[in-house]
Design a protein around this motif. Structure first.
Motif, PDB file in Angstrom:
ATOM      1  N   PHE A  12      39.789  54.775  42.656  1.00 46.74           N
ATOM      2  CA  PHE A  12      38.212  55.188  42.296  1.00 46.74           C
ATOM      3  C   PHE A  12      38.023  56.427  41.675  1.00 46.74           C
ATOM      4  CE2 PHE A  12      37.702  51.828  45.064  1.00 46.74           C
ATOM      5  CZ  PHE A  12      35.915  51.280  45.150  1.00 46.74           C
ATOM      6  N   ASP A  13      38.996  57.553  42.156  1.00 40.15           N
ATOM      7  CA  ASP A  13      39.239  58.714  41.536  1.00 40.15           C
ATOM      8  C   ASP A  13      39.222  58.853  39.993  1.00 40.15           C
ATOM      9  OD1 ASP A  13      38.480  59.941  43.923  1.00 40.15           O
ATOM     10  OD2 ASP A  13      40.507  60.375  44.499  1.00 40.15           O
ATOM     11  N   LEU A  14      40.341  57.901  39.735  1.00 34.85           N
ATOM     12  CA  LEU A  14      40.529  57.804  38.179  1.00 34.85           C
ATOM     13  C   LEU A  14      39.488  57.215  37.409  1.00 34.85           C
ATOM     14  CD1 LEU A  14      44.389  56.659  38.523  1.00 34.85           C
ATOM     15  CD2 LEU A  14      43.545  59.084  37.916  1.00 34.85           C
ATOM     16  N   THR A  18      36.842  60.140  33.941  1.00 32.16           N
ATOM     17  CA  THR A  18      36.012  59.847  32.709  1.00 32.16           C
ATOM     18  C   THR A  18      34.629  60.212  32.551  1.00 32.16           C
ATOM     19  OG1 THR A  18      35.538  57.562  32.945  1.00 32.16           O
ATOM     20  CG2 THR A  18      37.705  58.150  32.132  1.00 32.16           C
ATOM     21  N   GLY A  19      34.065  60.622  33.779  1.00 34.92           N
ATOM     22  CA  GLY A  19      32.439  60.921  33.619  1.00 34.92           C
ATOM     23  C   GLY A  19      32.277  62.117  33.058  1.00 34.92           C
ATOM     24  N   PHE A  43      35.731  48.988  36.319  1.00 32.43           N
ATOM     25  CA  PHE A  43      35.432  49.422  37.719  1.00 32.43           C
ATOM     26  C   PHE A  43      36.418  48.921  38.852  1.00 32.43           C
ATOM     27  CE2 PHE A  43      30.703  49.848  37.567  1.00 32.43           C
ATOM     28  CZ  PHE A  43      30.691  50.795  36.562  1.00 32.43           C
ATOM     29  N   PRO A  44      36.795  49.813  39.663  1.00 36.90           N
ATOM     30  CA  PRO A  44      37.824  49.448  40.750  1.00 36.90           C
ATOM     31  C   PRO A  44      37.217  48.523  41.702  1.00 36.90           C
ATOM     32  CG  PRO A  44      36.916  51.572  41.139  1.00 36.90           C
ATOM     33  CD  PRO A  44      36.604  51.243  39.672  1.00 36.90           C
ATOM     34  N   ARG A  45      37.886  47.742  42.187  1.00 39.38           N
ATOM     35  CA  ARG A  45      37.373  46.787  43.272  1.00 39.38           C
ATOM     36  C   ARG A  45      37.744  47.379  44.671  1.00 39.38           C
ATOM     37  NH1 ARG A  45      37.034  40.308  43.046  1.00 39.38           N
ATOM     38  NH2 ARG A  45      36.360  40.146  45.281  1.00 39.38           N
ATOM     39  N   GLU A  46      36.826  47.352  45.540  1.00 41.90           N
ATOM     40  CA  GLU A  46      37.161  47.708  46.983  1.00 41.90           C
ATOM     41  C   GLU A  46      37.671  46.714  47.717  1.00 41.90           C
ATOM     42  OE1 GLU A  46      38.175  50.016  49.135  1.00 41.90           O
ATOM     43  OE2 GLU A  46      36.479  51.216  48.913  1.00 41.90           O
ATOM     44  N   THR A  47      38.779  46.798  48.265  1.00 42.59           N
ATOM     45  CA  THR A  47      39.425  46.087  49.364  1.00 42.59           C
ATOM     46  C   THR A  47      39.697  46.570  50.564  1.00 42.59           C
ATOM     47  OG1 THR A  47      41.584  46.949  48.648  1.00 42.59           O
ATOM     48  CG2 THR A  47      40.723  44.902  47.491  1.00 42.59           C
TER      49      THR A  47
END
Length: 391
Positions: A12-14, A18-19, A43-47
């Motif tokens: 999520f941080d990575l 790029t923001g 987009f990362p996927r929350e698990t």
């Protein structure tokens, strides 16, 4: 507990790193880049599971958590699945107009980063109902095929009217007819400041006529065992006490299922008025909207006696902000501008902070905390009266 600082959090941080580069571009280009990134799977996927305290049931529908994406980010229902994959409890697409329309001339969105704010006058730029219907049908097919492997969360569909339309009720009813079957809830958006005459629909007589017509369309359709999707009305923060009283009365009398409080504001509070971009027309969103929107939420909860679920939106950028909305009377909370500024890592952070605040105050669930400020105020008034009587 979920959301610990692990490899998933690093994803999520990575994704958010790029923001600053993306924000070198103008607001609308940055937004399009965000939509493209979601489409391409960046987009990362929350698990990680949400804490049990965040699970909540509203309108008989179970939300994994109360945090949602406000309408305006995914205007044309292009990236519902990636947004749910980030861990949002629900995504609200739109506003979607019956016919495609380009919206207002560009430039039409302006970033005020020092205030965490954005001014926009998009004007319901939309690809129309048919394009959204095709995408939402595909979304529901994938959901059915993947089952438990599909990201959890609910889908809200926010409906608008075309700029040149003279029959608002027909526009909203058409939206219900074409998209209602895909929605976990529907929204009549009558509060954007960027479509001429739209906010006049918040008047008592106009709102009564509109809600009655749209509700009749919805109730005349065939639905599955869950019944029709709840029908919500999204209102502006720029309302007088009389306006709010009228809206509350109509909502209760006409059987509206909930309210979304609130849209952007046409006011320019504090230093915003002196900012070089402060005189740009359009709606102001982000941190400067928080207090105004929360106060309107608080008043609408009081006026409706807590009988209507409220979705609180406007200036949310932390778990404390979300918690304040909930205590003021919100059953669910949405954000958008803060997500645009901070990126995906905002989602687990807000949920982590909210869960910690619920635990700190002894609430086992979000539902237990809804409207707490009102109950505490009432209890304090009773105690004060009793003390005065005892003297």
């Amino acid at each position: 507990m979920a959301y610990r600082n692990d490899l998933k959090q690093l994803e999520f941080d990575l994704a958010s790193a790029t923001g600053p580069l993306v924000r070198l571009f103008d607001v609308e280009t940055s937004h399009k880049m965000g939509i493209l990134a979601a489409k391409l799977g960046f987009f990362p996927r929350e698990t990680r599971p949400d804490p049990p305290s965040l699970r909540t049931t509203v309108w008989g529908r179970e939300f994994p958590n109360p945090l949602g994406v406000a309408a305006g980010f995914d205007k044309d229902a292009e990236v519902v699945e990636p947004l749910l994959g980030l861990g949002f409890g629900f995504v609200e697409v739109g506003s979607i107009t019956p016919l495609p329309q380009p919206g207002n001339p560009k430039p039409r969105a302006f970033r005020l980063p020092e205030f965490g704010a954005v001014i926009n006058r998009y004007g319901f730029n939309s690809e129309g109902l048919d394009a959204a219907r095709e995408r939402l049908a595909a979304f529901r097919r994938r959901q059915a095929e993947q089952g438990a492997a599909f990201p959890g969360g609910m889908l809200g569909v926010n409906l608008g009217k075309n700029k040149t339309s003279e029959d608002a009720a027909a526009d909203y009813s058409t939206g219900v007819t074409k998209l209602g079957e895909f929605a976990d809830y529907l929204v009549i958006n009558i509060s954007s400041p960027n479509t001429p005459g739209l906010r006049s629909l918040q008047g008592r007589q106009e709102l009564e006529t509109l809600v009655r017509s749209v509700k009749q369309t919805r109730d005349g359709m065939k639905w599955d065992a869950r019944g029709p999707p709840p029908l919500l009305v999204k209102i502006a923060p720029d309302l007088t006490e009389a306006d709010m009283s009228d809206i509350a009365s109509v909502a209760l009398e006409q059987g509206v299922d909930g309210l979304i409080v609130s849209n952007t504001t046409i006011t320019r509070p504090g230093a915003i008025a002196e900012h070089p971009l402060g005189k740009e027309t359009g709606g102001l969103s982000g941190r400067p909207l928080f207090e105004m929107a929360t106060e309107v939420l608080r008043e609408m909860y009081t006026l409706t006696g807590g009988r209507l679920p409220i979705v609180g939106v406007g200036g949310v950028s932390s778990g404390a902000d979300a918690y304040a909305k909930i205590r003021a009377g919100a059953s669910l909370v949405e954000l958008y501008s803060a997500f645009a500024f901070e990126g995906p890592r905002l989602v687990p952070r807000v949920k982590r902070e909210l869960a910690a605040l619920l635990e700190k105050d002894g609430f086992a669930s979000v539902a237990d905390a809804v409207g707490t400020d009102h109950r505490q105020k009432a209890a304090a008034s009773v105690a004060s009266a009793m003390a005065a009587a005892a003297k």
